[in-house]
Design an enzyme around this catalytic site. Sequence first.
Site, PDB file in Angstrom:
ATOM      1  N   SER A 140       0.844  -1.193   0.000  1.00 33.73           N
ATOM      2  CA  SER A 140       0.000   0.000   0.000  1.00 33.73           C
ATOM      3  C   SER A 140       0.875   1.237   0.000  1.00 33.73           C
ATOM      4  O   SER A 140       2.006   1.222   0.500  1.00 33.73           O
ATOM      5  CB  SER A 140      -0.893   0.014   1.244  1.00 33.73           C
ATOM      6  N   TYR A 153      -1.519  -0.348  10.465  1.00 36.44           N
ATOM      7  CA  TYR A 153      -1.609  -0.652   9.037  1.00 36.44           C
ATOM      8  C   TYR A 153      -0.344  -0.203   8.308  1.00 36.44           C
ATOM      9  O   TYR A 153       0.222  -0.952   7.501  1.00 36.44           O
ATOM     10  CB  TYR A 153      -2.834   0.033   8.443  1.00 36.44           C
TER      11      TYR A 153
END
Length: 283
Positions: A140, A153
């Site tokens: 990501s 995350y």
Amino acid sequence: MTATVFRNAVLTGACGGLGQALARALIHQGAAVALVGMHRPTLEALAALAPGRCAVYTPDVADTAALQAMAADWMARCGTPDLVVANAGVAGGFDTAEASDLAVMRRMLEINLLGAATTFQPFVKALRAQQHGALVGVASIAGWRGMPGNGAYCASKGGLIRYLESLRAELRPAGVLVSTVSPGYLRTALTAGNRFAMPGLMEPEAAAQALLAGVARGRTHIVLPARIGWLARLLNVLPGALHDRLLLAQPRKPRVGEAGATAIPGLPHPDETPTHDRQSNNL
């Protein structure tokens, strides 16, 4: 240059928005696909698109033995894959001040980071032996730099990026491609609860096509969409204090138990979380 058409693929996270789009694209190419996820009805619906070419598996991707059993079964059926995509992932806000969020971080690291290694491990020796194939990790843009309220995350995806760099160096001499995919914002369940601006929001079908095309062309780094990578790089040249101030002004991603949060498998249901741990700590 003619893009490679994949014939034998293993795909984790096949139940999510990007995962389902990848599964459909691979099936449309004519590939045999091992569909790995945690929601059997969704996987079975995908497998029904090509019953003779698909198999359904529902392990926890952090379970080494379960992933090894899946890989052994799949290779006994269809041989060594030419594509393995570690796409399984979860997301959620994180507050270090809350003790209950430490379990969220642990589980996120298990799925997003360890899950990629447990997905690849059973196939590495076979891929080395056949001297071709691709291992793809879906990371990501969030792994490029930490973001307030999103530490778990960002840590999991940043760790995944470094792990993939290491694996790429190890497997390059064997002719095995290792690709790092860094999506920005995709229109999936993981972003549905976001309360902040999502520039470059991309449909999962378009992302799946771009991902497969990039891997087929031998690209080691793929950003989805490409323009979001330039925006992230631009933000990263700002002084740290200014960068942080800009991000602190944005709404935080919902934590587990808050409105808009997505479930994380392996954690208690939000209704089981004590009320004081479910309160928002947004500034």
